[in-house]
Enzyme design. Structure first.
Site, PDB file in Angstrom:
ATOM      1  CD  GLU A  35       4.117   4.822   6.030  1.00 26.47           C
ATOM      2  OE1 GLU A  35       5.212   4.807   6.616  1.00 26.47           O
ATOM      3  OE2 GLU A  35       3.040   4.564   6.601  1.00 26.47           O
ATOM      4  CG  ASN A  41       2.505   1.179   4.459  1.00 26.84           C
ATOM      5  OD1 ASN A  41       3.011   1.371   5.544  1.00 26.84           O
ATOM      6  ND2 ASN A  41       1.778   2.103   3.839  1.00 26.84           N
ATOM      7  CE  LYS A  48       6.831  10.131   7.534  1.00 28.79           C
ATOM      8  NZ  LYS A  48       6.230   9.427   6.395  1.00 28.79           N
ATOM      9  NE  ARG A  53      -2.160   1.969   3.296  1.00 33.01           N
ATOM     10  CZ  ARG A  53      -1.972   1.569   4.557  1.00 33.01           C
ATOM     11  NH1 ARG A  53      -2.492   0.446   4.991  1.00 33.01           N
ATOM     12  NH2 ARG A  53      -1.275   2.308   5.404  1.00 33.01           N
ATOM     13  NE  ARG A  74      -4.601   5.392   6.141  1.00 33.51           N
ATOM     14  CZ  ARG A  74      -3.305   5.178   6.260  1.00 33.51           C
ATOM     15  NH1 ARG A  74      -2.831   4.685   7.378  1.00 33.51           N
ATOM     16  NH2 ARG A  74      -2.474   5.456   5.281  1.00 33.51           N
ATOM     17  CD  GLU A  81       6.376   0.420   8.187  1.00 33.86           C
ATOM     18  OE1 GLU A  81       5.332   0.939   7.783  1.00 33.86           O
ATOM     19  OE2 GLU A  81       7.493   0.784   7.813  1.00 33.86           O
ATOM     20  N   GLY A  82       3.136   1.377  11.641  1.00 34.59           N
ATOM     21  CA  GLY A  82       2.039   1.589  12.603  1.00 34.59           C
ATOM     22  C   GLY A  82       2.013   3.047  13.027  1.00 34.59           C
ATOM     23  CB  SER A  96      -3.977  -2.134   8.229  1.00 31.34           C
ATOM     24  OG  SER A  96      -3.511  -0.819   8.045  1.00 31.34           O
ATOM     25  CE  LYS A 124       7.894   5.508   8.015  1.00 23.45           C
ATOM     26  NZ  LYS A 124       7.568   4.168   8.494  1.00 23.45           N
TER      27      LYS A 124
END
Length: 458
Positions: free
Chosen positions: A148, A150, A347, A132, A434, A351-352, A155, A293
């Site tokens: 970013e 992923n 950063k 993603r 989101r 992740e998360g 998710s 990253k």
């Protein structure tokens, strides 16, 4: 450049009409599984179907310019191919993350596993990537910029599809009153396309008795945790992974992306065991590291994309999406970030949601790192702060709606499957929007900062 036009005048909707929308949304969510566990309910998560509530959602889709939507879809297969090519360049991965490994224990442990695979000349013949790529529309530069990429545990493909279908349903029922056309909400095939990619990976493995194993966090109720894999798993001489006696063809990681998922050596042993097997991993250790990253920041350097890509048009399309990215060994950019911290995000390799550093905290942390010496600064990168358009939205949580000012982040899914030289799947695979209150810096829905959304093309 087109800017998202205000397609909804929120002032003209009275509370009675909005409550009708809320009611319809809650009924639809209950009927179609757009629900999550209710943490306030004692038996939630222990008894199936008990203690559920609707997922946090935007009541209506967020306007998004069609040209940028097309751009994000067009680059998805190019990013998929890029991740695959990076995964084959073990030296690039090890070199790019060499400073990071000294400052970050978690990345160091992942690199250890990767290094062992390189030493044993282990090749991943069948490679499955479910990715993603997240973007924001920057008002300052009038461009779509990547936040970013992923490559592990991407998710919400299930919820992404459901919230899209919810919005389409609400617009079919109330579109005339709202002045909106349900056909302007793009179809979202995230669930079926990801499932199809996993099924095709299972077929390529060619063992009809083998299963797809989902690796989860310990308190979840489905499939296996890493600790259970360590106890019950073994790799046979021919490379077959069995867990509790059952052959495994595809391993999908729903966990394993954060240090919290490795509380003991058991979990690291399990990750290494899986990596040593012939099972198709989603992701392999190389795909996992390709999504860090630091690799993202390395790719933004002049000439680095050319190491992996030949097509100049494809390279230009990727570069167009890159925000400013810098390592913390660049004194000029550090000076600028200390002077104007509001223009940057700091950063870590995590992740998360909940890990990024903003505003005055950027200055504080950079000054602290300067005092403490060079070593720890390799655990971070600096990124240009993106300033997206703020719009009015109805946010729906716990059955109650709130009107607020919000910003949105578009995640575009991509599926990639190849067996040796044969590319079986390389496609854009749906999306996730989101939306979060504009005063919140972090973006994770599960972390409680955002709501699930879809897009309305304008």
């Amino acid at each position: 450049m087109e800017s998202p036009k205000p397609i909804l005048d929120f002032e003209k909707f009275d509370d009675g009409f909005v409550q009708k929308l809320v009611y319809d949304a809650l009924v639809w969510s209950s009927l179609h599984g757009l629900v999550v566990g209710d943490k306030t309910h004692q038996r939630s998560g222990t008894v199936p179907g008990v203690g559920m509530m609707h997922a946090p959602i935007a009541l209506l889709p967020t306007p998004f310019p069609e040209s940028y939507w097309n751009q994000a879809c067009e680059v998805a297969p190019i990013f998929n191919e890029l991740v695959d090519r990076i995964s084959l360049d073990g030296k690039f991965i090890q070199d790019s993350l060499s400073r990071t490994r000294k400052a970050d224990v978690f990345t160091s442990r992942l690199l250890e596993i990767h290094s062992k695979m390189l030493e044993s000349n282990k090749r991943e013949e069948i490679r499955l990537g479910l990715h993603r790529s997240d973007y924001m529309l920057d008002e300052e530069t009038k461009s779509l910029l990547q936040i970013e990429m992923n490559t592990i545990s991407c998710s919400f493909p299930g919820f992404g599809r459901l919230v899209t279908e919810l919005h389409q349903s609400l617009l079919r029922s109330h579109g005339d009153h709202l002045g909106l056309d349900s056909k302007r909400v793009p179809r979202n095939g995230s669930t079926s396309q990801f499932a199809d990619a996993m099924a095709k990976a299972w077929l390529e493995y060619n063992n009809p008795r083998a299963v797809v194993m989902v690796v989860v966090q310990p308190d979840e109720r489905n499939m296996k945790s890493l600790a259970e894999v360590e106890t019950e798993g073994r790799v046979h001489e021919d490379g077959t992974l069995t867990v509790a006696g059952q052959a495994v063809s595809v391993v999908y990681y729903r966990s394993g992306y954060t240090p919290r998922d490795y509380p003991s050596e058991s979990e690291w042993n399990a990750r290494l065991l899986i990596e040593q097997s012939s099972a198709v991993k989603c992701p392999s250790i190389a795909y996992h590291l390709a999504g860090t990253k630091k690799i993202q920041q390395e790719l933004a350097k002049p000439g680095v994309l050319e190491r992996f890509m030949d097509n100049k048009d494809d390279i230009a399309k990727l570069r167009k999406c890159f925000a400013g990215l810098w390592s913390l060994d660049d004194p000029e950019i550090i000076k600028k970030a200390i002077e104007k911290p509001e223009l940057f995000v700091m950063k870590p390799q995590r992740e998360g949601g909940g890990n990024n550093i903003y505003g005055d905290d950027v200055r504080e942390n950079l000054l602290r790192l300067q005092r403490e010496g060079e070593e720890e600064n390799a655990a971070y990168i600096l990124m240009q702060r993106i300033f997206p358009k703020v719009s009015n939205v109805f946010l729906l949580r716990d059955g109650v709606y709130h009107k607020d000012q919000a910003i949105s982040e578009l995640g575009v899914y991509g599926a990639y499957l190849r067996n040796k030289e044969r590319v079986i799947i390389n496609e854009h695979s749906g999306y996730l929007m989101r939306t979060k209150v504009s005063s919140s810096d972090e973006g994770g829905v599960a972390a409680g900062y955002a709501v699930l959304d879809s897009i309305y093309l304008n």
